[in-house]
Each structure stands twice: as structure tokens, then as C-alpha cells.
Write a protein that holds these residues in place. Structure first.
Motif, short mmCIF file in Angstrom:
data_model
loop_
_atom_site.label_atom_id
_atom_site.label_comp_id
_atom_site.label_asym_id
_atom_site.label_seq_id
_atom_site.Cartn_x
_atom_site.Cartn_y
_atom_site.Cartn_z
N GLU A 267 0.82 -1.21 0.00
CA GLU A 267 0.00 0.00 0.00
C GLU A 267 0.86 1.26 0.00
OE1 GLU A 267 -2.45 -0.89 3.40
OE2 GLU A 267 -4.08 -1.62 2.10
N GLU A 268 1.96 1.23 0.72
CA GLU A 268 2.87 2.38 0.73
C GLU A 268 3.52 2.59 -0.64
OE1 GLU A 268 5.57 1.53 3.90
OE2 GLU A 268 4.21 2.28 5.47
N ALA A 269 3.65 1.50 -1.41
CA ALA A 269 4.24 1.59 -2.75
C ALA A 269 3.20 1.96 -3.80
CB ALA A 269 4.90 0.26 -3.12
N GLY A 270 1.94 2.17 -3.39
CA GLY A 270 0.90 2.59 -4.33
C GLY A 270 0.12 1.47 -4.97
N PHE A 271 0.14 0.26 -4.36
CA PHE A 271 -0.63 -0.87 -4.87
C PHE A 271 -1.72 -1.22 -3.85
CE2 PHE A 271 3.38 -1.17 -7.10
CZ PHE A 271 3.00 -1.55 -8.38
N PRO A 272 -2.95 -0.76 -4.10
CA PRO A 272 -4.04 -1.00 -3.14
C PRO A 272 -4.29 -2.50 -2.93
CG PRO A 272 -4.67 0.64 -4.77
CD PRO A 272 -3.39 0.04 -5.25
N VAL A 273 -4.65 -2.84 -1.71
CA VAL A 273 -4.93 -4.22 -1.33
C VAL A 273 -6.38 -4.31 -0.85
CG1 VAL A 273 -4.35 -6.09 0.29
CG2 VAL A 273 -2.53 -4.70 -0.74
N VAL A 274 -7.09 -5.33 -1.34
CA VAL A 274 -8.48 -5.56 -0.90
C VAL A 274 -8.59 -7.00 -0.42
CG1 VAL A 274 -9.47 -3.84 -2.44
CG2 VAL A 274 -9.20 -6.19 -3.25
N THR A 275 -9.49 -7.23 0.52
CA THR A 275 -9.69 -8.58 1.04
C THR A 275 -10.74 -9.31 0.21
OG1 THR A 275 -9.12 -7.93 3.30
CG2 THR A 275 -10.39 -9.95 3.04
N LYS A 276 -10.34 -10.46 -0.35
CA LYS A 276 -11.26 -11.31 -1.10
C LYS A 276 -11.00 -12.76 -0.70
CE LYS A 276 -12.16 -8.48 -5.18
NZ LYS A 276 -12.27 -8.48 -6.67
N HIS A 277 -12.06 -13.51 -0.56
CA HIS A 277 -11.97 -14.93 -0.16
C HIS A 277 -11.22 -15.08 1.16
CE1 HIS A 277 -13.36 -15.52 -4.25
NE2 HIS A 277 -12.27 -14.96 -4.71
N GLY A 278 -11.30 -14.05 2.01
CA GLY A 278 -10.72 -14.13 3.34
C GLY A 278 -9.25 -13.79 3.42
N VAL A 279 -8.62 -13.34 2.32
CA VAL A 279 -7.20 -13.00 2.34
C VAL A 279 -6.97 -11.66 1.64
CG1 VAL A 279 -6.51 -15.42 2.36
CG2 VAL A 279 -6.64 -14.20 0.20
N PRO A 280 -5.91 -10.92 2.00
CA PRO A 280 -5.59 -9.69 1.29
C PRO A 280 -5.10 -10.01 -0.13
CG PRO A 280 -4.50 -9.79 3.44
CD PRO A 280 -5.01 -11.16 3.14
N THR A 281 -5.62 -9.29 -1.11
CA THR A 281 -5.22 -9.50 -2.51
C THR A 281 -4.96 -8.15 -3.19
OG1 THR A 281 -7.51 -9.43 -3.35
CG2 THR A 281 -6.65 -11.58 -2.67
N LEU A 282 -4.17 -8.19 -4.25
CA LEU A 282 -3.90 -6.98 -5.03
C LEU A 282 -5.16 -6.57 -5.78
CD1 LEU A 282 -0.41 -7.96 -6.43
CD2 LEU A 282 -0.87 -5.96 -5.00
#
Length: 243
Positions: free
Chosen positions: A179-194
Motif C-alpha cells: 500500500e505504501e508503494a501505491g498498490f491497493p490491497v483488498v480482502t477477497k476470499h478471506g485474504v488480502p489481494t492486489l
């Protein structure tokens, strides 16, 4: 019922180790905190829904046709590679990132770089074989929960390889770093994903085999999803070109 894997079972590299439907217990020494996960209920979600299909008839046969060598092929070397690089290392393979969450909330979720990964069945259920590098946070998480999400990376993710593939979630909070590098992370299927991955493949381990410095996990594809966005798929050939 589930199978408790003992030291003798883990020492055998030839026996496939079955996972129970309800829990993964003692999957490997690297799973320091193996935990149970509830049996999955309901219909898998995602834009790619899986439906069980009929098995291929045992009466079906395939004919293998061997191409005839031309006269110009006689005596011609099959490869121009003269060094000691194994042939599979010269191929360009898809680059995935395996996203996992820990069974123990005290541990970190992780993403790694995965290239030793391939689909191995189509019917009745699609399956992947995934190599898990031992002593990594990703192996610990997936062996403890039996689940992970394979992310298909895009070309713009090539710069993430040093973070995801050469550092450990034991030492670095990779999710925060992304996230600090500018790549948002979202939670899908119970895990953080790009958020901008090309696609996601939700996996569930059905068997495991020890293989030297890796565990080879045979996994059911629970669900899959294509994600709209810019950038084509990342291959290992792209990484060699960037070196």
C-alpha cells in the motif's frame, strides 16, 4: 474425519498426504501453528462459478501423432543452449503471487511469488498443483488453513518481485509495504489481494506431498475471477528482460 500427519509420513517423499474436509492438522513441520477451518458451505462466489461436470468416458481414446523428421533435421542439435542451465529454466512461465492468511491472528498474512504452479485437471473439478517453499510464511499459512488465493500478476507488478519473492513476511509486513508503494490491497476470499491483479483463483488443498525443499499441494479450484484493468499477464521472460 481428518488425517494427522506424523513425522514418518512427512519423511516419505513418495506418499501423497490426504487432507480432511474439516481441518488440516500437523500438515508439516513448517506449519508452526496448524489450526482448523470450518467446512465450506454454500455456493462459491465470484464471476467465475464452478459447476461439477460428468467424467470423461473410459472408452474415449487419444491418438498421439509423432511428426516425421525432415531430412534437414537429421544431425541438427535440438537446442542451442550450451551452458548448464536446465531446459525448464529457459521457458517463459506465468508469474503468480499466492496470497494467504494465517490461522493464528498473531501471525501476518502474506503474498509470495509463485512460478512452480500449473493447472493439472479439467474434469470433474479443476485442480492446480502448487509448490510451497518450506520455512516461508506462505507455506505456514496455507498448510495451517488449507486455503490460499492464487493471483495472476500483470506486467506492472514486475517491480514487486523483490518485495514479494525475496523478502519474508516473518520479517516484513508485505501488505503495508504494498500500500505504501501505491498498490491497493483488498480482502477477497478471506485474504488480502492486489486490487489490480489480472485474476484470482481460490484454492483448497486436497492432498500434499513432500518434495525436498518444497511441499507440492494439489488443490481444488473453489472459484475464480477475472479482473478488468490495464496491463497484460506477467511472465518470467519479462523478468529476465528487466535484469
Amino acid at each position: 474425519p481428518h488425517l494427522v500427519l506424523g513425522a514418518d509420513a512427512m519423511s516419505s517423499s513418495s506418499a501423497a498426504l490426504a487432507f480432511g474436509a474439516g481441518a488440516v492438522v500437523g500438515a508439516a513441520r513448517t506449519a508452526r501453528r496448524p489450526g482448523a477451518h470450518p467446512a465450506r458451505t454454500g455456493t462459491p462466489t465470484g464471476t467465475g462459478r464452478l459447476h461439477r461436470t460428468n467424467r470423461v468416458s473410459s472408452s474415449q481414446r487419444w491418438v498421439v501423432v509423432t511428426p516425421r523428421a525432415s531430412s534437414s533435421d537429421v544431425g541438427t542439435p535440438t537446442s542451442s543452449c550450451t551452458d548448464q542451465t536446465p531446459p525448464w529454466s529457459t521457458l517463459s512461465m506465468p508469474v503468480y503471487s499466492l496470497a494467504t492468511a494465517p490461522a493464528d491472528s498473531a501471525e501476518r498474512p502474506s503474498m509470495n511469488i509463485t512460478t512452480y504452479c500449473v493447472p493439472v485437471t479439467i474434469k470433474p473439478t479443476p485442480r492446480f498443483a502448487v509448490a510451497l517453499y518450506t520455512h516461508t510464511a506462505t507455506a505456514r499459512n496455507m498448510l495451517a488453513t488449507g486455503r490460499g488465493v492464487l493471483q495472476v500478476l500483470r506486467k506492472q507488478h514486475a517491480g514487486l518481485v523483490p518485495l514479494l519473492g525475496k523478502q519474508s513476511a516473518h520479517d516484513v509486513d508485505k501488505i503495508t509495504a504494498l500500500e505504501e508503494a501505491g498498490f491497493p490491497v483488498v480482502t477477497k476470499h478471506g485474504v488480502p489481494t492486489l486490487k489490480d491483479a489480472l485474476g484470482l483463483i481460490e484454492l483448497s488443498i486436497v492432498s500434499l506431498e513432500t518434495a525436498g525443499d518444497h511441499h507440492v499441494a494439489l488443490c481444488d479450484v473453489v472459484s475464480w475471477e477475472n479482473i478488468e484493468g490495464q496491463g497484460g499477464a506477467l511472465y518470467t521472460g519479462d523478468l529476465r528482460g528487466a535484469e
